[in-house]
Scaffold this active site. Structure first.
Site, PDB file in Angstrom:
ATOM      1  N   HIS A   1      12.709  20.471  51.106  1.00 51.70           N
ATOM      2  CA  HIS A   1      12.825  19.101  52.074  1.00 51.70           C
ATOM      3  C   HIS A   1      11.450  18.605  52.098  1.00 51.70           C
ATOM      4  O   HIS A   1      10.327  18.854  51.704  1.00 51.70           O
ATOM      5  CB  HIS A   1      12.994  19.903  53.629  1.00 51.70           C
ATOM      6  CG  HIS A   1      11.872  20.612  54.098  1.00 51.70           C
ATOM      7  ND1 HIS A   1      10.390  20.206  54.315  1.00 51.70           N
ATOM      8  CD2 HIS A   1      11.517  21.913  54.111  1.00 51.70           C
ATOM      9  CE1 HIS A   1       9.660  21.111  54.623  1.00 51.70           C
ATOM     10  NE2 HIS A   1      10.435  22.347  54.557  1.00 51.70           N
TER      11      HIS A   1
ATOM     12  N   ARG B   1      14.969  19.645  59.067  1.00 54.01           N
ATOM     13  CA  ARG B   1      13.965  19.026  57.952  1.00 54.01           C
ATOM     14  C   ARG B   1      14.811  19.313  56.675  1.00 54.01           C
ATOM     15  O   ARG B   1      14.804  18.441  55.849  1.00 54.01           O
ATOM     16  CB  ARG B   1      12.866  19.577  57.804  1.00 54.01           C
ATOM     17  CG  ARG B   1      12.677  21.084  57.709  1.00 54.01           C
ATOM     18  CD  ARG B   1      11.210  21.636  57.944  1.00 54.01           C
ATOM     19  NE  ARG B   1      10.811  23.045  57.745  1.00 54.01           N
ATOM     20  CZ  ARG B   1      11.211  24.052  58.527  1.00 54.01           C
ATOM     21  NH1 ARG B   1      11.832  23.864  59.746  1.00 54.01           N
ATOM     22  NH2 ARG B   1      10.839  25.483  58.068  1.00 54.01           N
TER      23      ARG B   1
ATOM     24  N   GLU C   1      13.643  28.760  55.855  1.00 54.73           N
ATOM     25  CA  GLU C   1      12.447  29.242  55.386  1.00 54.73           C
ATOM     26  C   GLU C   1      12.060  30.655  55.831  1.00 54.73           C
ATOM     27  O   GLU C   1      12.887  31.018  56.590  1.00 54.73           O
ATOM     28  CB  GLU C   1      11.505  28.305  56.157  1.00 54.73           C
ATOM     29  CG  GLU C   1       9.953  28.384  55.730  1.00 54.73           C
ATOM     30  CD  GLU C   1       9.672  28.510  54.252  1.00 54.73           C
ATOM     31  OE1 GLU C   1       9.948  29.390  53.651  1.00 54.73           O
ATOM     32  OE2 GLU C   1       8.904  27.471  53.919  1.00 54.73           O
TER      33      GLU C   1
ATOM     34  N   HIS D   1      14.095  25.082  51.522  1.00 58.98           N
ATOM     35  CA  HIS D   1      12.563  25.365  51.997  1.00 58.98           C
ATOM     36  C   HIS D   1      11.695  26.106  50.621  1.00 58.98           C
ATOM     37  O   HIS D   1      12.552  26.574  49.938  1.00 58.98           O
ATOM     38  CB  HIS D   1      12.483  26.256  53.198  1.00 58.98           C
ATOM     39  CG  HIS D   1      13.340  25.635  54.188  1.00 58.98           C
ATOM     40  ND1 HIS D   1      12.880  24.970  55.396  1.00 58.98           N
ATOM     41  CD2 HIS D   1      15.066  25.798  54.616  1.00 58.98           C
ATOM     42  CE1 HIS D   1      13.881  24.459  56.007  1.00 58.98           C
ATOM     43  NE2 HIS D   1      14.851  25.144  55.854  1.00 58.98           N
TER      44      HIS D   1
END
Length: 206
Positions: free
Chosen positions: A10, A61, A88, A158
């Site tokens: 991202h 995100r 993440e 991520h």
């Protein structure tokens, strides 16, 4: 038959900008993050890339980055699967803490171990090894079979969930993957054979 897999981290998030441990918290992109995602989409468009399927995490995100990329490609309606398996790594007690303040509180060496060791998690959180233990089964069950079938797939996720996939794809050691930096909004393009082995890799950060 082209078997295409594109991984993209991202764009810069609001908490990246503030130098905070983010993990599973859900800040959106900054203006720079939007620009990075837009640039990623333009680079993929220049390569005449189109996709059949998209995968992303449960976090804004990553989803926003994917949305911007697909808008650049004119593929806004692309079938997309969202799953927290691609989130993440969870930074546990460090989540929301400024990284410099964490170094002052716990010591530079300890924070470095939590961030850059393969199997030592921060308090209440996940190591990269633990992240891989949820990310890789999802990849092998949901994503890889689609690529092998001949679908062109993009994954927006991520830094650490993607490191888990890259470690598997490129056959890297824990030491090698920890040294691998992934720029925000920088696509990595893999072409795979019928067994899922990497034929070529192109880092669009170059």
């Amino acid at each position: 038959m082209e078997r295409l897999l594109v991984l993209v981290r991202h764009g810069q998030s609001e908490w990246n900008l503030k130098n905070l441990f983010t993990g599973w918290k859900d800040p959106d992109l900054t203006e720079q993050g939007v620009a990075e995602a837009t640039d990623a989409g333009k680079k993929l468009k220049e390569l005449n890339m189109e996709f059949d399927l998209a995968y992303t995490s449960a976090l804004t995100r990553a989803q926003h980055t994917l949305k911007i990329i697909l808008e650049q490609l004119g593929q806004e309606g692309l079938p997309t699967e969202r799953d927290q398996a691609l989130n993440e790594r969870d930074y546990g007690d460090l989540t929301g803490m400024n990284k410099d303040e964490a170094r002052e509180k716990f010591g530079e060496e300890q924070v470095h171990i939590w961030r850059r060791s393969f199997d030592v998690p921060p308090p209440g959180g996940e190591s990269l090894k633990m992240t891989a233990e949820r990310t890789l089964p999802y990849y092998k069950e949901h994503i890889l079979p689609k690529v092998i079938e001949g679908n062109r797939v993009i994954v927006a996720a991520h830094g650490n969930s993607l490191r888990s996939l890259i470690m598997e794809l490129e056959g890297l050691t824990p030491e090698q993957i920890l040294a691998r930096e992934l720029g925000t909004g920088k696509p990595v393009v893999y072409r795979l054979d019928e067994n899922g082995k990497v034929l070529s890799v192109q880092d669009l950060a170059d």
